[in-house]
Design a protein around this motif. Structure first.
Motif, PDB file in Angstrom:
ATOM      1  N   TYR A   1       0.845  -1.180   0.000  1.00 55.39           N
ATOM      2  CA  TYR A   1       0.000   0.000   0.000  1.00 55.39           C
ATOM      3  C   TYR A   1       0.890   1.242   0.000  1.00 55.39           C
ATOM      4  CZ  TYR A   1      -3.784  -3.023   1.710  1.00 55.39           C
ATOM      5  OH  TYR A   1      -4.731  -4.021   1.865  1.00 55.39           O
TER       6      TYR A   1
ATOM      7  N   GLN B   1       0.496   5.285   1.445  1.00 55.91           N
ATOM      8  CA  GLN B   1      -0.325   6.147   2.292  1.00 55.91           C
ATOM      9  C   GLN B   1       0.023   7.595   2.004  1.00 55.91           C
ATOM     10  OE1 GLN B   1       0.253   5.849   6.564  1.00 55.91           O
ATOM     11  NE2 GLN B   1      -1.745   6.734   6.977  1.00 55.91           N
TER      12      GLN B   1
ATOM     13  N   GLY C   1      -4.766  12.459   3.525  1.00 56.78           N
ATOM     14  CA  GLY C   1      -6.129  12.663   3.055  1.00 56.78           C
ATOM     15  C   GLY C   1      -6.643  11.603   2.101  1.00 56.78           C
ATOM     16  N   MET C   2      -5.815  10.606   1.803  1.00 54.40           N
ATOM     17  CA  MET C   2      -6.238   9.589   0.836  1.00 54.40           C
ATOM     18  C   MET C   2      -6.258   8.186   1.421  1.00 54.40           C
ATOM     19  SD  MET C   2      -4.550  10.991  -2.657  1.00 54.40           S
ATOM     20  CE  MET C   2      -5.831  10.234  -3.616  1.00 54.40           C
ATOM     21  N   GLY C   3      -5.917   8.050   2.662  1.00 52.26           N
ATOM     22  CA  GLY C   3      -5.933   6.726   3.260  1.00 52.26           C
ATOM     23  C   GLY C   3      -4.859   5.836   2.669  1.00 52.26           C
ATOM     24  N   LEU C   4      -5.134   4.559   2.665  1.00 50.77           N
ATOM     25  CA  LEU C   4      -4.212   3.588   2.084  1.00 50.77           C
ATOM     26  C   LEU C   4      -4.765   3.138   0.742  1.00 50.77           C
ATOM     27  CD1 LEU C   4      -3.411   3.378   5.171  1.00 50.77           C
ATOM     28  CD2 LEU C   4      -2.658   1.084   4.620  1.00 50.77           C
TER      29      LEU C   4
ATOM     30  N   LEU D   1      -4.123   0.427  -2.444  1.00 57.10           N
ATOM     31  CA  LEU D   1      -3.471  -0.827  -2.768  1.00 57.10           C
ATOM     32  C   LEU D   1      -2.705  -0.711  -4.078  1.00 57.10           C
ATOM     33  CD1 LEU D   1      -3.193  -3.865  -2.035  1.00 57.10           C
ATOM     34  CD2 LEU D   1      -5.266  -4.248  -3.394  1.00 57.10           C
TER      35      LEU D   1
END
Lengths: 114, 113
Positions: free
Chosen positions: B35, B37, B40-43, B45
């Motif tokens: 992933y 990170q 503001g976009m999270g994780l 894949l």
């Protein structure tokens, strides 16, 4: 398309008060739902998951989450917040189509104030 | 058990350089993922693998390659680094099955100048 939403970028709560971190999801089929916590400069740690069964799931560090199918929500809760709970929290859903794909929310920063 | 380990912890690259981020796990997990990170976009894949010799693309695979020659190792290769690849990269593993939680490595912070 599968998605997860965490509507709050940040949640502030006073120490000792109950806390809630919100998560809603959109998947086709039965969802497998997860909560993870990330402390500064660390990887994510698993807190709890909902697979099936009881809608109230208990996890690590006194956290619990309530699965609500009609509202497509999986909110994280704790009855009494600690300053040490301050961290970044992620909700995630496993793609139920059978692939090994997890979809993460954008994260909610929890700040517990002394 | 060491769990999931990642090296290096930090890396600075120049645009156009290539490098490999290493990931290893000692839990005999079949499933592994990479992933990135971003704030503001999270994780998101990048690539994942369900076993040795089997890999597939995730949400943001462009510019990255992976291979899985052993159960333990899952390296991520940046072919020609770009500033847009500046991010924190996490490797994760889990047991086979739809409902098993992932174990995450400590991350690699990559800066591309």
């Amino acid at each position: 398309a599968q998605s997860v939403a965490q509507p709050e970028d940040q949640v502030n709560v006073a120490e000792g008060n109950p806390l809630t971190v919100k998560c809603t999801y959109s998947v086709s089929g039965n969802p497998y739902l997860f909560w993870y916590v990330q402390y500064p400069n660390r990887g994510l740690q698993f807190l709890l998951k909902y697979i099936t069964g009881d809608n109230l799931v208990k996890g690590s560090y006194g956290f619990e989450a309530e699965f609500n199918k009609s509202q497509t929500s999986f909110h994280l809760k704790k009855p009494s917040a600690l300053v040490s709970d301050s961290a970044l929290y992620f909700c995630a859903v496993r793609d139920p189509s059978g692939t090994y794909k997890y979809i993460f929310g954008t994260g909610t920063r929890l700040k517990v104030l002394a | 058990n060491a769990g999931v380990t990642q090296t290096p912890k930090f890396q600075v690259l120049k645009t156009g350089q290539s490098m490999t981020l290493q990931c290893a796990q000692d839990m005999n997990h079949e499933y592994m993922s990479w992933y990135r990170q971003d704030p503001g976009m999270g994780l998101r894949l990048i690539h994942y693998s369900v076993g040795a010799g089997i890999t597939d693309q995730g949400e943001v695979p462009n510019g990255y390659n992976v291979s899985r020659s052993t159960t333990e190792d899952f390296p991520l290769r940046l072919l020609s680094a770009a500033p847009s690849q500046t991010s924190v990269y996490f490797c994760a593993s889990s047991e086979r099955g739809s409902y098993n939680e992932q174990f995450f490595g400590p991350g690699t912070r990559l800066t591309v100048l």
